[in-house]
Design an enzyme around this catalytic site. Structure first.
Site, mmCIF file in Angstrom:
data_model
loop_
_atom_site.group_PDB
_atom_site.id
_atom_site.type_symbol
_atom_site.label_atom_id
_atom_site.label_comp_id
_atom_site.label_asym_id
_atom_site.label_seq_id
_atom_site.Cartn_x
_atom_site.Cartn_y
_atom_site.Cartn_z
ATOM 1 N N ASP A 17 0.823 -1.187 -0.105
ATOM 2 C CA ASP A 17 0.145 0.031 -0.041
ATOM 3 C C ASP A 17 0.864 1.082 -0.156
ATOM 4 O O ASP A 17 2.052 1.119 0.526
ATOM 5 C CB ASP A 17 -0.954 -0.021 1.265
ATOM 6 C CG ASP A 17 -1.900 0.828 1.327
ATOM 7 O OD1 ASP A 17 -2.279 1.534 -0.046
ATOM 8 O OD2 ASP A 17 -2.776 1.236 2.214
ATOM 9 N N GLY A 18 0.426 2.374 -0.419
ATOM 10 C CA GLY A 18 1.027 3.708 -0.457
ATOM 11 C C GLY A 18 1.620 3.999 -1.610
ATOM 12 O O GLY A 18 2.196 5.290 -1.648
ATOM 13 N N ASN A 19 1.186 3.224 -2.989
ATOM 14 C CA ASN A 19 1.824 3.788 -4.224
ATOM 15 C C ASN A 19 1.366 5.216 -4.640
ATOM 16 O O ASN A 19 2.107 6.158 -4.953
ATOM 17 C CB ASN A 19 1.510 2.833 -5.440
ATOM 18 C CG ASN A 19 2.258 1.662 -5.074
ATOM 19 O OD1 ASN A 19 2.979 1.495 -4.516
ATOM 20 N ND2 ASN A 19 1.592 0.522 -5.714
ATOM 21 N N TRP A 22 2.750 8.130 -2.398
ATOM 22 C CA TRP A 22 4.204 8.319 -2.816
ATOM 23 C C TRP A 22 4.352 9.163 -4.024
ATOM 24 O O TRP A 22 5.114 10.010 -3.881
ATOM 25 C CB TRP A 22 4.791 6.833 -2.788
ATOM 26 C CG TRP A 22 6.310 6.646 -2.986
ATOM 27 C CD1 TRP A 22 7.159 6.885 -2.183
ATOM 28 C CD2 TRP A 22 7.145 6.784 -4.077
ATOM 29 N NE1 TRP A 22 8.375 6.960 -2.566
ATOM 30 C CE2 TRP A 22 8.400 6.831 -3.852
ATOM 31 C CE3 TRP A 22 6.627 7.170 -5.626
ATOM 32 C CZ2 TRP A 22 9.259 6.980 -5.039
ATOM 33 C CZ3 TRP A 22 7.757 6.985 -6.742
ATOM 34 C CH2 TRP A 22 8.873 7.061 -6.203
ATOM 35 N N HIS A 34 2.583 3.408 -8.888
ATOM 36 C CA HIS A 34 2.572 2.152 -9.101
ATOM 37 C C HIS A 34 3.687 1.519 -10.006
ATOM 38 O O HIS A 34 4.262 0.431 -9.870
ATOM 39 C CB HIS A 34 1.187 1.767 -9.862
ATOM 40 C CG HIS A 34 0.071 2.078 -9.215
ATOM 41 N ND1 HIS A 34 -0.227 1.852 -7.912
ATOM 42 C CD2 HIS A 34 -1.070 3.010 -9.613
ATOM 43 C CE1 HIS A 34 -1.481 2.119 -7.421
ATOM 44 N NE2 HIS A 34 -1.891 2.898 -8.543
ATOM 45 N N LEU A 128 11.122 -20.573 -5.033
ATOM 46 C CA LEU A 128 10.011 -19.905 -4.275
ATOM 47 C C LEU A 128 8.699 -19.669 -5.100
ATOM 48 O O LEU A 128 8.502 -19.783 -6.237
ATOM 49 C CB LEU A 128 10.678 -18.026 -4.547
ATOM 50 C CG LEU A 128 9.797 -17.160 -3.921
ATOM 51 C CD1 LEU A 128 9.619 -16.999 -2.486
ATOM 52 C CD2 LEU A 128 10.279 -15.539 -4.364
ATOM 53 N N SER A 193 -8.246 -5.341 4.636
ATOM 54 C CA SER A 193 -8.889 -4.837 3.366
ATOM 55 C C SER A 193 -8.967 -6.257 2.532
ATOM 56 O O SER A 193 -8.850 -6.347 1.468
ATOM 57 C CB SER A 193 -7.736 -3.989 2.767
ATOM 58 O OG SER A 193 -7.718 -2.815 3.296
HETATM 59 C C1 FPP Z 1 -1.959 0.219 -3.482
HETATM 60 O O1 FPP Z 1 -1.535 1.672 -3.573
HETATM 61 C C2 FPP Z 1 -1.390 -0.532 -4.476
HETATM 62 C C3 FPP Z 1 -2.260 -1.014 -5.435
HETATM 63 C C4 FPP Z 1 -3.520 -0.930 -5.537
HETATM 64 C C5 FPP Z 1 -1.513 -1.818 -6.670
HETATM 65 C C6 FPP Z 1 -0.332 -2.590 -6.399
HETATM 66 C C7 FPP Z 1 0.505 -2.768 -7.324
HETATM 67 C C8 FPP Z 1 1.776 -2.629 -7.668
HETATM 68 C C9 FPP Z 1 2.764 -2.577 -6.445
HETATM 69 C C10 FPP Z 1 2.333 -2.547 -8.744
HETATM 70 C C11 FPP Z 1 2.857 -3.801 -9.394
HETATM 71 C C12 FPP Z 1 2.638 -5.189 -9.019
HETATM 72 C C13 FPP Z 1 3.032 -6.295 -9.490
HETATM 73 C C14 FPP Z 1 2.587 -7.547 -9.221
HETATM 74 C C15 FPP Z 1 3.560 -6.086 -10.746
HETATM 75 P P1 FPP Z 1 -2.397 2.803 -3.448
HETATM 76 O O2 FPP Z 1 -2.606 3.157 -4.805
HETATM 77 O O3 FPP Z 1 -3.717 2.250 -2.799
HETATM 78 O O4 FPP Z 1 -1.894 3.666 -2.530
HETATM 79 P P2 FPP Z 1 -2.423 5.057 -1.663
HETATM 80 O O5 FPP Z 1 -2.981 4.187 -0.555
HETATM 81 O O6 FPP Z 1 -1.377 5.824 -1.149
HETATM 82 O O7 FPP Z 1 -3.376 5.727 -2.476
#
Ligand code: FPP
Length: 239
Positions: A17-19, A22, A34, A128, A193
């Site tokens: 979480d947190g993309n 960030w 992402h 793995l 979640s």
């Molecule tokens: C949550 O951050 C992240 C996601 C919904 C997507 C996860 C995807 C990746 C890490 C990309 C790559 C994955 C693979 C398997 C290649 P958010 O968007 O909810 O962040 P926020 O809470 O800051 O809005």
């Protein structure tokens, strides 16, 4: 070491979480975050074998994530396609067996085809076991399992007397995986979640403030190392 003390987590599950935050903190679009998050996936995958982690399960897209803007959803789907195409050979060479969990029905066919191909390519690997949860929700998974179980009963292949936790678990997407020992969530949110609801009944949880694109192999190693010092009793009392 007492017999209730685990040497280290064999199966680690991660809510990445947190993309979005960030990226926004840097004045950039959420998708940029992402992409940075995807680069972290590789680093964590590479770190697992040396830490004794045999199973890694990551939450890439939930059944609720469709509520995001159409542009973000399309961008994520495109990222998943490109990630699989780019990383397939590397994962295969590294001995990683890749599986996907979640409902594939709603996913675009060209993505599903790549997922199928990668599962097939890596089916003989064992270094793995990487499981990617894509269009996954714990309640949805249990519901689909219950529907399949009901169908088996309807067809006369099972009796309602056969229904216990073990039988139901055989119908879950994760039926070939051990339960997670440790669930990590990044970005400071202390929520599950809808992730691995059934399977995490006895998992340990670790919530860290780090946003996923900043989550390093070193932080991962520290959390995995600390796990061995926790006492897990699975509902029993101390020996
Ligand atoms: C949550 O951050 C992240 C996601 C919904 C997507 C996860 C995807 C990746 C890490 C990309 C790559 C994955 C693979 C398997 C290649 P958010 O968007 O909810 O962040 P926020 O809470 O800051 O809005």
């Amino acid at each position: 070491m007492s017999d209730t003390e685990a040497p280290g987590p064999r199966h680690v599950a991660i809510i990445m979480d947190g993309n979005g935050r960030w990226a926004q903190m840097r004045g950039r679009p959420r998708l940029w975050g992402h992409h940075a998050g995807a680069r972290r996936v590789r680093e964590i995958v590479e770190a697992c074998p040396a830490l004794g982690v045999r199973y890694l399960t990551i939450f890439a897209f939930s059944t609720e994530n469709w509520k995001r803007t159409q542009a973000e959803v399309a961008g994520l789907m495109s990222l998943f396609r490109r990630y699989i195409q780019r990383e397939a050979q590397e994962l295969f060479q590294a001995g990683v067996r890749v599986r996907f969990i979640g409902d594939r029905i709603k996913l675009e066919p060209r993505l599903v085809a790549l997922m199928d191909e990668l599962e097939l390519l890596t089916a003989g690997n064992d270094a793995l076991h990487l499981t990617v949860a894509l269009n996954y929700g714990g309640r949805d998974e249990v519901t689909r399992a219950a529907r399949r179980l009901a169908y088996e009963i309807e067809q006369g292949r099972l009796s309602h007397r056969d229904v216990d936790a073990e039988t139901l678990a055989r119908f879950l997407d994760t039926h070939v995986l051990p339960d997670p020992d440790l669930v990590i969530r990044t970005s400071g949110e202390a929520r599950i979640s809808n992730f691995l609801l059934w399977q995490s009944a006895y998992a340990e949880y670790e919530f860290v403030d780090t946003l996923w694109p900043d989550f390093t192999a070193a932080e991962f190693a520290r959390i995995v190392g600390a796990f061995g010092r926790r006492e897990r009793r699975f509902g029993a009392v101390r020996a």
